[in-house]
Scaffold this motif. Structure first.
Motif, PDB file in Angstrom:
ATOM      1  N   TRP A  91      67.343  88.004  39.108  1.00  0.00           N
ATOM      2  CA  TRP A  91      67.026  89.335  38.954  1.00  0.00           C
ATOM      3  C   TRP A  91      65.931  89.989  37.774  1.00  0.00           C
ATOM      4  CZ3 TRP A  91      66.084  93.033  42.577  1.00  0.00           C
ATOM      5  CH2 TRP A  91      66.477  92.931  43.780  1.00  0.00           C
ATOM      6  N   ARG A  92      66.462  89.191  36.509  1.00  0.00           N
ATOM      7  CA  ARG A  92      65.596  89.468  35.489  1.00  0.00           C
ATOM      8  C   ARG A  92      64.172  89.190  35.726  1.00  0.00           C
ATOM      9  NH1 ARG A  92      67.825  85.639  30.907  1.00  0.00           N
ATOM     10  NH2 ARG A  92      66.832  84.136  32.163  1.00  0.00           N
ATOM     11  N   ALA A  93      63.739  88.111  36.346  1.00  0.00           N
ATOM     12  CA  ALA A  93      62.515  87.804  36.704  1.00  0.00           C
ATOM     13  C   ALA A  93      61.806  89.136  37.585  1.00  0.00           C
ATOM     14  CB  ALA A  93      62.256  86.573  37.450  1.00  0.00           C
ATOM     15  N   ALA A  94      62.574  89.848  38.211  1.00  0.00           N
ATOM     16  CA  ALA A  94      62.382  90.975  38.958  1.00  0.00           C
ATOM     17  C   ALA A  94      62.473  92.401  38.275  1.00  0.00           C
ATOM     18  CB  ALA A  94      63.116  91.269  40.323  1.00  0.00           C
ATOM     19  N   GLY A  95      62.592  92.298  36.859  1.00  0.00           N
ATOM     20  CA  GLY A  95      62.636  93.287  36.074  1.00  0.00           C
ATOM     21  C   GLY A  95      64.139  94.288  36.182  1.00  0.00           C
ATOM     22  N   LYS A  96      65.106  93.531  36.761  1.00  0.00           N
ATOM     23  CA  LYS A  96      66.348  94.061  36.468  1.00  0.00           C
ATOM     24  C   LYS A  96      67.393  93.489  35.607  1.00  0.00           C
ATOM     25  CE  LYS A  96      65.812  97.347  39.738  1.00  0.00           C
ATOM     26  NZ  LYS A  96      65.943  98.918  39.557  1.00  0.00           N
ATOM     27  N   SER A  97      68.247  94.221  35.174  1.00  0.00           N
ATOM     28  CA  SER A  97      69.006  93.652  34.190  1.00  0.00           C
ATOM     29  C   SER A  97      70.333  93.442  34.840  1.00  0.00           C
ATOM     30  CB  SER A  97      69.190  94.534  32.804  1.00  0.00           C
ATOM     31  OG  SER A  97      70.129  93.728  31.950  1.00  0.00           O
ATOM     32  N   LEU A  98      71.102  92.344  34.595  1.00  0.00           N
ATOM     33  CA  LEU A  98      72.450  92.285  34.911  1.00  0.00           C
ATOM     34  C   LEU A  98      73.124  91.583  34.049  1.00  0.00           C
ATOM     35  CD1 LEU A  98      72.246  90.735  38.650  1.00  0.00           C
ATOM     36  CD2 LEU A  98      73.019  93.108  38.171  1.00  0.00           C
ATOM     37  N   PRO A  99      74.465  91.853  33.710  1.00  0.00           N
ATOM     38  CA  PRO A  99      75.449  91.115  32.918  1.00  0.00           C
ATOM     39  C   PRO A  99      75.694  89.734  32.998  1.00  0.00           C
ATOM     40  CG  PRO A  99      76.731  92.746  34.137  1.00  0.00           C
ATOM     41  CD  PRO A  99      75.166  92.651  34.667  1.00  0.00           C
ATOM     42  N   HIS A 100      75.795  88.982  32.155  1.00  0.00           N
ATOM     43  CA  HIS A 100      76.138  87.437  32.463  1.00  0.00           C
ATOM     44  C   HIS A 100      77.617  87.011  32.929  1.00  0.00           C
ATOM     45  CE1 HIS A 100      74.838  83.021  31.181  1.00  0.00           C
ATOM     46  NE2 HIS A 100      75.801  83.179  32.368  1.00  0.00           N
ATOM     47  N   ASN A 101      78.121  87.635  33.860  1.00  0.00           N
ATOM     48  CA  ASN A 101      79.550  87.565  34.324  1.00  0.00           C
ATOM     49  C   ASN A 101      79.560  88.142  35.884  1.00  0.00           C
ATOM     50  OD1 ASN A 101      82.336  89.387  34.561  1.00  0.00           O
ATOM     51  ND2 ASN A 101      82.646  87.260  33.900  1.00  0.00           N
TER      52      ASN A 101
END
Length: 313
Positions: free
Chosen positions: A237-247
């Motif tokens: 999802w980072r590749a798609a421009g969205k930020s997610l936590p690593h957990n």
């Protein structure tokens, strides 16, 4: 039976039954069960480590923000205090040098000047009081953040100790697996089939996940040379421009919760009481970073009992 006969029977039994037969080596299936159990336990520790790491990064960012605001504030405070000092000196000097003037006449002018200086000094003091109050609050925040970081450091040490123990246990099991299968890990290969066409940002995440197939599982990693479960969904999802936590659990708290019937490609599927997460790619399948010794792969959405489903906002 004579004593001599009993001795001969005992010797015959000893020769027929090799030493250590009572503790026969575990079978391949038994080894696999042990490895899977230890891997599942370790993955929970990894996800706990990832969560702590996310919290630590947020705390450090907040601490940096406090320090950034505190430095210029202290300079303003020093400048304001100097201004008030100058005002006090000016008021004192004006009062002494103007004594004769006040006695000889035009006392109204002197009183007016003194009143203006006094008013300005009070205004400056109010500013100083405001600065001082803010500075005290920021200092208190810094102390609080330092305490939180100390707690997190202690937790990180505890998690690291647990991780090392389980990894040591896994090393032993991998040795046994190597004896049974000839290799301690399963080699993965990249995906060579057709990647389904999915529109929008979800399509970017799905394509990224397909291209990650075959990449080894690496704990606490979010690519490009390795991923753990939440690291893979984060990277996709980072590749798609969205930020997610690593957990995984923190991702669950971030996404919009949906039902099984609403599931679309790009959504996240959570497992193991939020200890594992995968990316749904449609057709009843997910792509995920399974566990130690394995690689990112395509699996059934029901490879385990799903905990819940989420859509990235």
């Amino acid at each position: 039976m004579s004593l001599r006969a009993l001795v001969l029977v005992a010797l015959a039994v000893a020769i027929a039954v090799p030493a250590g037969a009572a503790s026969a080596a575990p079978s391949a299936s038994e080894l696999t069960k042990k490895i899977n159990k230890s891997s599942a336990e370790l993955e929970k520790v990894v996800e706990a480590y990832n969560k702590l790491n996310e919290q630590t990064k947020a705390t450090k960012k907040e601490a940096g923000s406090v320090a950034f605001r505190l430095a210029p504030l202290e300079k303003k405070l020093d400048d304001a205090q100097a201004d008030v000092g100058d005002i006090a000196v000016a008021a004192y000097t004006s009062g002494r040098l103007s004594t004769a003037t006040a006695l000889l006449g035009d006392s109204d002018t002197l009183l007016s000047r003194m009143s203006a200086l006094d008013s300005l000094a009070r205004e400056r003091q109010t500013t100083i009081d405001t600065f001082r109050s803010t500075r005290d609050q920021l200092s208190a925040d810094q102390e609080r953040l330092a305490t939180v970081r100390a707690q997190q450091d202690a937790q990180a040490k505890e998690l690291n100790a647990r991780k090392k123990k389980i990894e040591a246990d896994l090393d032993k099991l991998y040795d046994l697996r190597k004896q049974a299968y000839g290799s301690s890990t399963s080699s993965g290969s990249s995906y060579s089939g057709k990647i389904p066409s999915v529109s929008g940002k979800a399509g970017v995440a799905v394509t990224f996940a397909y291209n990650a197939i075959g990449t080894p599982y690496v704990w606490a990693a979010d690519g490009p040379d390795g991923y753990d479960c939440s690291g893979l969904t984060l990277a996709a999802w980072r590749a798609a421009g969205k930020s997610l936590p690593h957990n995984a659990a923190m991702q669950w708290d971030t996404v919009a919760h949906i039902s099984r019937s609403e599931l679309k490609a790009g959504d996240l599927v959570f497992y193991e009481d939020l200890g594992h997460v995968a990316l749904y790619v449609g057709g009843g399948q997910v792509i995920h970073a399974p566990t130690f010794g394995e690689s990112v792969k395509l699996s059934s959405v029901d490879m385990m009992s799903p905990y819940g489903y989420g859509r990235v906002r």
